[in-house]
Scaffold this motif. Structure first.
Motif, short mmCIF file in Angstrom:
data_model
loop_
_atom_site.label_atom_id
_atom_site.label_comp_id
_atom_site.label_asym_id
_atom_site.label_seq_id
_atom_site.Cartn_x
_atom_site.Cartn_y
_atom_site.Cartn_z
N UNK A 1 0.87 -1.17 0.00
CA UNK A 1 0.00 0.00 0.00
C UNK A 1 0.91 1.22 0.00
N UNK A 2 0.54 2.24 -0.77
CA UNK A 2 1.33 3.46 -0.78
C UNK A 2 0.43 4.65 -0.46
N UNK A 3 1.03 5.67 0.18
CA UNK A 3 2.45 5.79 0.51
C UNK A 3 2.84 4.94 1.72
N UNK A 4 4.12 4.58 1.74
CA UNK A 4 4.70 3.87 2.87
C UNK A 4 5.98 4.61 3.24
N UNK A 5 6.08 5.03 4.49
CA UNK A 5 7.20 5.84 4.95
C UNK A 5 8.13 5.03 5.84
N UNK A 6 9.44 5.18 5.60
CA UNK A 6 10.46 4.63 6.48
C UNK A 6 11.36 5.79 6.90
N UNK A 7 11.40 6.07 8.19
CA UNK A 7 12.20 7.18 8.69
C UNK A 7 13.39 6.62 9.46
N UNK A 8 14.59 6.62 8.87
CA UNK A 8 15.76 6.07 9.56
C UNK A 8 16.22 6.92 10.73
N UNK A 9 15.71 8.14 10.84
CA UNK A 9 16.10 9.02 11.94
C UNK A 9 15.38 8.67 13.24
N UNK A 10 14.22 8.03 13.13
CA UNK A 10 13.45 7.66 14.32
C UNK A 10 13.12 6.18 14.39
#
Length: 335
Positions: A306-315
């Motif tokens: 499913x999009x959008x899919x977010x990956x935040x490497x900062x958190x």
């Protein structure tokens, strides 16, 4: 398509602004990919830790990513999604499909349950594509949302199924807009840098021609080759969003770019991209229009597409759902 991504730090040029950030960094992203009509099973990401930008970056207190809710719109976001959907009318679904797209129904047992496929009455929709050479390193593009010339380039990114490191350049943005002007010598957007060849250029039509010749079949899609008519319809496509994604909102600059799985034609992805630009958050876009092998990659990684899919490497946050992604971005990065 699978990729191995490695982030290597390089000093960022000091912004032409009185706003000060300590230990500011820019990111050079290295990737390797394989081009194939057969989806590749996995992708891996390796990120080197970098000093923070001087601000504390953490998710909101008691934050919990929402469960994905396919084909649903939160009631308070209905008009936003409808406005973003106008682009599908004016652009005749350009950037919905990747290059060489084809589809056919096959018995459901012919496609693994680990792969992405729509299912109808015991059959699955098999979608394939014919992609050109894959760049070893992601293309870098300086641009902003409410610009018809920038939108043209984002559409060809979706058609060619490219991963792109976007440096948002909203009006009054203190970081990447001045840097683009320093690099290219003009305050003009979009501005593209291809670290694979050393080529950098302005002019949306020239960028499109370069990308299709280097990473496609050499043919510019008809809806991107109509000159003034293309530019006008690109402008009309953004009427429903009334300039969203064009002006800077003061924010914390992260030490690593965010990863977003999305594609240009999706209205759900559009509203998230607007906020990424307004907050001037650099992000690596994993474009995944219909027919993209990356749809299989994402499903194999997280068990769902499913999009959008977010990956935040900062958190460390990973999440679906556009409305909640927007709230997360503002709560985490807006000042």
């Amino acid at each position: 398509m699978a990729g191995a991504l490695n982030f290597t730090p390089a000093p960022i040029l000091r912004p032409l602004s009185t706003r000060k950030l300590s230990n500011k960094r820019l990111f050079i992203v290295h990737s390797s990919t394989n081009s194939s009509e057969t989806p590749v099973a996995s992708t891996s990401v390796s990120i080197k830790e970098e000093p923070s930008s001087g601000f504390s970056i953490s998710p909101p207190p008691n934050f919990k990513p929402p469960k994905p809710k396919p084909f649903s719109v939160r009631p308070d976001k209905v008009f936003d999604i409808l406005g973003a959907s106008l682009a599908l009318v004016f652009r005749l679904t350009t950037s919905v499909l990747v290059s060489g797209y084809s589809a056919s129904f096959v018995p459901k047992n012919e496609i693994s349950s680990e792969d992405y496929a729509l299912e109808f009455a015991g059959f699955k929709l098999k979608e394939t594509s014919k992609l050109g050479p894959r760049p070893e390193k992601p293309i870098e593009i300086y641009e902003f949302e409410s610009c018809p010339f920038c939108r043209k380039v984002r559409e060809i990114v979706a058609v060619l199924d490219l991963d792109v490191l976007f440096y948002p350049c909203p009006r009054n943005g203190p970081n990447f807009r001045p840097r683009a002007a320093q690099m290219g010598g003009k305050k003009q957007f979009p501005y593209m840098v291809d670290p694979n060849t050393g080529v950098s250029m302005y002019e949306s039509d020239d960028i499109i021609k370069y990308l299709v010749e280097k990473y496609g079949d050499g043919k510019v899609p008809i809806m991107l080759s109509l000159g003034l008519l293309t530019t006008l319809t690109e402008g009309f496509a953004m009427i429903g969003r009334m300039g969203k994604g064009s002006s800077y909102t003061p924010s914390k600059l992260p030490s690593k770019p965010l990863d977003i799985w999305a594609y240009e034609a999706s209205p759900f992805c559009k509203v998230v991209r607007e906020v990424l630009v307004e907050l001037e958050l650099p992000h690596l876009l994993h474009s995944c229009a219909r027919g993209s092998p990356k749809r299989h990659v994402l499903k194999q990684r997280v068990g769902h597409f499913q999009v959008p899919y977010l990956e935040d490497p900062n958190t460390g946050v990973q999440m679906f759902e556009s409305a909640e992604i927007i709230e997360y971005l503002r709560a985490t990065y807006a000042l």
